[in-house]
Design an enzyme around this catalytic site. Structure first.
Site, short mmCIF file in Angstrom:
data_model
loop_
_atom_site.label_atom_id
_atom_site.label_comp_id
_atom_site.label_asym_id
_atom_site.label_seq_id
_atom_site.Cartn_x
_atom_site.Cartn_y
_atom_site.Cartn_z
CE LYS A 96 -4.27 1.31 2.28
NZ LYS A 96 -5.03 1.67 1.10
N1 PMP Z 1 -8.02 -1.93 -3.24
C1 PMP Z 1 -7.42 -0.73 -3.13
C2 PMP Z 1 -6.74 -0.15 -4.31
C3 PMP Z 1 -7.44 -0.06 -1.89
O1 PMP Z 1 -6.85 1.13 -1.77
C4 PMP Z 1 -8.12 -0.64 -0.80
C5 PMP Z 1 -8.15 0.08 0.52
N2 PMP Z 1 -7.02 -0.22 1.29
C6 PMP Z 1 -8.72 -1.88 -0.97
C7 PMP Z 1 -8.66 -2.51 -2.21
C8 PMP Z 1 -9.43 -2.56 0.16
O2 PMP Z 1 -8.49 -2.94 1.15
P1 PMP Z 1 -8.87 -3.11 2.66
O3 PMP Z 1 -10.09 -3.94 2.72
O4 PMP Z 1 -7.69 -3.77 3.25
O5 PMP Z 1 -9.11 -1.74 3.22
#
Ligand code: PMP
Length: 318
Positions: free
Chosen positions: A155
């Site tokens: 991320k």
């Molecule tokens: N895809 C992207 C590109 C994101 O930024 C996020 C948010 N973190 C998610 C999917 C969903 O991830 P999570 O459920 O871990 O928040």
């Protein structure tokens, strides 16, 4: 949106400081090149009134994995960070909050590795998102980043230029959000959320490889297993989704939110009659630790392993 005021406290490099007094070096490599890693986490006021950070371990493990993927020094344990986060929440008197840890680099205009990094944890109020409004989504003209060009399981802040472009394009065209395809033209994900759609009582979601495999996505799959809902991870084109029975986005910030249409083609079922709605209710019970929820065990289950499996699976879809 006001993220802070005169009283807001941040965690910065091991200290609790006022947000207004905290300083960042304008020569940081992170600002100039988008070279930092972060998390988006939520805390909730549970049924018994306590503050609970949802999937805290999974999020801080992903932060470590993201930092390691980008060669950013990361000298904290997950436990230290969880403790610090509860303390920041307490000092800001927040329960239903959004939590934003960011690991960023020191002053460095070169592309060289750094010997140290900085960590900030900011929190702000974020009410529950679940609402009646369904999203109108368009297929973006922007693809998700190529896994051979970026460590897409990390991320990293720089990746979000892609999300910003896609989201702004969708809004400029009168939609609420974008759906991005991967480099092979298969459905990948939203700008900050994973996607599921329903057809004939089965849920489908893009397989890992070209997406950020979300912690909410893993939780939804766990809930499906618990509720005996069939879910398939595969590669599919947007044509398979259009006009399907129902569809939803899921992510920490978005939680579970239904889609009204994709490229103006509506989904068939009323949201309240969809599997997404069932999962939305189950998710709501889980985050609030509602006692009568028969899914409470999921909070302590194997989602750490699911996450680690997700991030280690970087196989490309062909
Ligand atoms: N895809 C992207 C590109 C994101 O930024 C996020 C948010 N973190 C998610 C999917 C969903 O991830 P999570 O459920 O871990 O928040």
């Amino acid at each position: 949106m006001n993220y802070y005021d005169d009283n807001t406290i941040l965690y910065l490099d091991g200290r609790f400081v006022k947000a207004r007094e905290a300083k960042v070096d304008l020569y940081t490599q992170s600002l100039h090149y988008g070279y930092s890693v972060f998390e988006g986490i939520r805390s909730y006021k549970t049924e018994n009134g306590e503050t609970k950070i949802f999937k805290a371990t999974e999020h801080y493990q992903r932060l470590r994995i993201s930092a390691e993927a980008l060669n950013i020094p990361f000298d904290y344990t997950v436990e230290q960070l969880i403790d610090a986060t509860y303390e920041v929440l307490k000092q800001n008197n927040l329960q239903d909050a959004y939590i934003r840890p960011l690991v960023y680099s020191p002053a460095n205009m070169s592309f060289n590795k750094n010997a140290e990094s900085h960590l900030v944890i900011a929190v702000w109020e974020m009410p529950l998102f679940f609402g009646d409004k369904l999203l109108k989504v368009m297929t973006s003209s922007f693809e998700r980043p190529n896994p051979k060009a970026f460590k897409i399981h990390a991320k990293a802040t720089g990746h979000y230029v892609n999300s910003i472009l896609a989201s702004q394009e969708a809004k400029a065209n009168g939609f609420d959000e974008a759906l991005l395809l991967d480099l092979n033209g298969y459905v990948a994900e939203g700008t900050g959320a994973n996607v599921f759609f329903e057809k004939n009582k089965v849920l489908y979601t893009p397989a890992k490889g070209n997406i950020l495999p979300g912690i909410t996505r893993a939780t939804v799959i766990e809930l499906c297993n618990e509720l005996n809902i069939s879910v398939e991870e595969s590669f599919f084109r947007p044509g398979k989704m259009k006009g399907a029975d129902s569809c939803f986005y899921c992510g920490t910030a978005a939680e579970i939110v239904g889609l009204e249409s994709l490229d103006n083609v509506p989904f068939k079922l009323k949201w309240e009659d969809s599997l997404g709605y069932v999962l939305q209710q189950a998710y709501k019970d889980l985050i609030r630790e509602k006692n009568d929820a028969d899914t409470n065990f999921i909070g302590q289950s194997s989602s750490v392993e699911l996450l680690e499996a997700a991030v280690s699976d970087t196989t490309r879809a062909e």
